[in-house]
Write a protein that holds these residues in place. Structure first.
Motif, short mmCIF file in Angstrom:
data_model
loop_
_atom_site.label_atom_id
_atom_site.label_comp_id
_atom_site.label_asym_id
_atom_site.label_seq_id
_atom_site.Cartn_x
_atom_site.Cartn_y
_atom_site.Cartn_z
N ALA A 49 0.84 -1.19 0.00
CA ALA A 49 0.00 0.00 0.00
C ALA A 49 0.88 1.25 0.00
CB ALA A 49 -0.90 0.01 1.23
N VAL A 50 0.35 2.30 -0.60
CA VAL A 50 1.02 3.60 -0.58
C VAL A 50 0.09 4.58 0.13
CG1 VAL A 50 0.18 4.30 -2.86
CG2 VAL A 50 2.27 5.31 -1.96
N SER A 51 0.66 5.45 0.93
CA SER A 51 -0.15 6.46 1.60
C SER A 51 0.51 7.82 1.46
CB SER A 51 -0.34 6.13 3.08
OG SER A 51 0.82 6.45 3.81
N VAL A 52 -0.32 8.85 1.45
CA VAL A 52 0.15 10.23 1.41
C VAL A 52 -0.58 10.98 2.51
CG1 VAL A 52 0.34 12.35 0.05
CG2 VAL A 52 0.63 10.12 -1.07
N THR A 53 0.18 11.73 3.30
CA THR A 53 -0.38 12.54 4.38
C THR A 53 0.22 13.93 4.30
OG1 THR A 53 -0.40 10.57 5.78
CG2 THR A 53 -0.71 12.68 6.87
N VAL A 54 -0.60 14.93 4.47
CA VAL A 54 -0.12 16.31 4.57
C VAL A 54 -0.32 16.71 6.02
CG1 VAL A 54 -0.41 18.68 3.79
CG2 VAL A 54 -0.77 16.79 2.19
N ALA A 55 0.78 17.12 6.68
CA ALA A 55 0.70 17.40 8.11
C ALA A 55 1.69 18.46 8.53
CB ALA A 55 0.98 16.12 8.89
N GLY A 89 6.03 25.27 13.20
CA GLY A 89 6.38 24.07 12.45
C GLY A 89 6.24 24.33 10.96
N ALA A 90 6.53 23.34 10.18
CA ALA A 90 6.42 23.45 8.73
C ALA A 90 5.52 22.34 8.23
CB ALA A 90 7.79 23.35 8.09
N THR A 91 4.80 22.61 7.16
CA THR A 91 3.93 21.59 6.58
C THR A 91 4.77 20.66 5.70
OG1 THR A 91 2.11 23.14 6.59
CG2 THR A 91 1.87 21.23 5.18
N SER A 92 4.47 19.38 5.80
CA SER A 92 5.16 18.37 5.01
C SER A 92 4.15 17.49 4.28
CB SER A 92 6.00 17.44 5.90
OG SER A 92 7.14 18.07 6.35
N VAL A 93 4.57 16.96 3.15
CA VAL A 93 3.85 15.91 2.46
C VAL A 93 4.68 14.65 2.68
CG1 VAL A 93 2.96 15.05 0.27
CG2 VAL A 93 2.98 17.53 0.73
N SER A 108 9.33 2.24 2.50
CA SER A 108 9.83 3.49 1.93
C SER A 108 9.12 4.66 2.60
CB SER A 108 9.60 3.51 0.42
OG SER A 108 10.10 4.70 -0.15
N PHE A 109 9.89 5.71 2.88
CA PHE A 109 9.37 6.90 3.53
C PHE A 109 10.00 8.11 2.85
CE2 PHE A 109 10.05 10.36 6.49
CZ PHE A 109 8.91 10.44 7.26
N GLN A 110 9.18 9.06 2.44
CA GLN A 110 9.66 10.29 1.81
C GLN A 110 8.95 11.46 2.48
OE1 GLN A 110 11.70 11.06 -1.19
NE2 GLN A 110 11.42 13.14 -0.46
N ASN A 111 9.70 12.38 3.05
CA ASN A 111 9.15 13.55 3.71
C ASN A 111 9.58 14.77 2.91
OD1 ASN A 111 8.38 15.63 5.42
ND2 ASN A 111 9.31 14.73 7.23
N THR A 112 8.62 15.48 2.35
CA THR A 112 8.93 16.65 1.53
C THR A 112 8.29 17.88 2.17
OG1 THR A 112 8.97 15.28 -0.44
CG2 THR A 112 8.78 17.65 -0.77
N ARG A 113 9.11 18.84 2.52
CA ARG A 113 8.61 20.08 3.11
C ARG A 113 7.93 20.90 2.03
NH1 ARG A 113 12.57 23.44 6.87
NH2 ARG A 113 11.00 23.64 8.48
N GLU A 114 6.72 21.39 2.34
CA GLU A 114 6.01 22.24 1.37
C GLU A 114 6.69 23.60 1.31
OE1 GLU A 114 1.85 22.54 2.35
OE2 GLU A 114 1.39 20.92 0.96
N THR A 115 7.09 23.99 0.13
CA THR A 115 7.66 25.32 -0.09
C THR A 115 7.10 25.86 -1.39
OG1 THR A 115 9.58 24.37 -1.20
CG2 THR A 115 9.83 24.86 1.13
N PRO A 116 6.83 27.14 -1.44
CA PRO A 116 6.29 27.71 -2.68
C PRO A 116 7.35 27.72 -3.78
CG PRO A 116 6.64 29.43 -1.04
CD PRO A 116 6.95 28.12 -0.38
#
Length: 143
Positions: free
Chosen positions: A86-92, A103-107, A123-131
């Motif tokens: 399974a794959v999951s995506v969370t925005v937090a 804090g900063a928002t991450s996907v 597998s884990f990928q944390n990407t910080r939301e930046t404009p």
């Protein structure tokens, strides 16, 4: 083809990860990953394997107090690619904060796999939301 799935065990896996993180328990956190897991931090650091994930987090937890999240954790989207995968995506909002800073928002993207009757994170990928500089987010060509 319809894949029968139950998100409950994956949500439980994520709840255990959140509890280990909040407790600063690097051993428990690392045990939730496969032996050959890939872990990409929001800084682009690549960590390989459950053992290295635990050791890296042991150092992180020693430097930065973790603590719990404010309010309930956001609900991840979970999509079963096939039985046992399974794959999951969370925005937090990230619980890691510099003192005095918000804090900063991450996907966050996880790939979870079922191994020997238990779900683990492969597998884990944390990407910080930046404009994107110079782009307002509207559809169409980007700068």
């Amino acid at each position: 083809m319809t894949i029968a799935h139950d998100p409950g065990p994956i949500l439980d896996l994520f709840a255990r990860a959140a509890a280990a993180w909040a407790a600063g328990d690097a051993t428990a956190y690392g045990e939730l990953f496969t032996e050959d897991a890939e872990y990409i931090t929001w800084f682009g650091q690549r960590i390989r394997g459950a053992r290295e994930i635990a050791e890296t987090h042991r150092a992180l937890f020693a430097k930065i107090p973790m603590g719990g999240q404010d309010g309930p954790a956001p609900e991840p989207s979970i999509r079963f690619l096939r039985p046992g995968v399974a794959v999951s995506v969370t925005v937090a909002e990230s619980p890691v904060r510099e003192p005095g800073q918000p804090g900063a928002t991450s996907v966050v993207t996880h790939v979870a796999v079922e191994q020997d009757g238990a779900w683990r994170i492969a597998s884990f990928q944390n990407t910080r939301e930046t404009p994107i500089p110079g782009w307002d987010g509207s559809p169409g060509p980007r700068p």
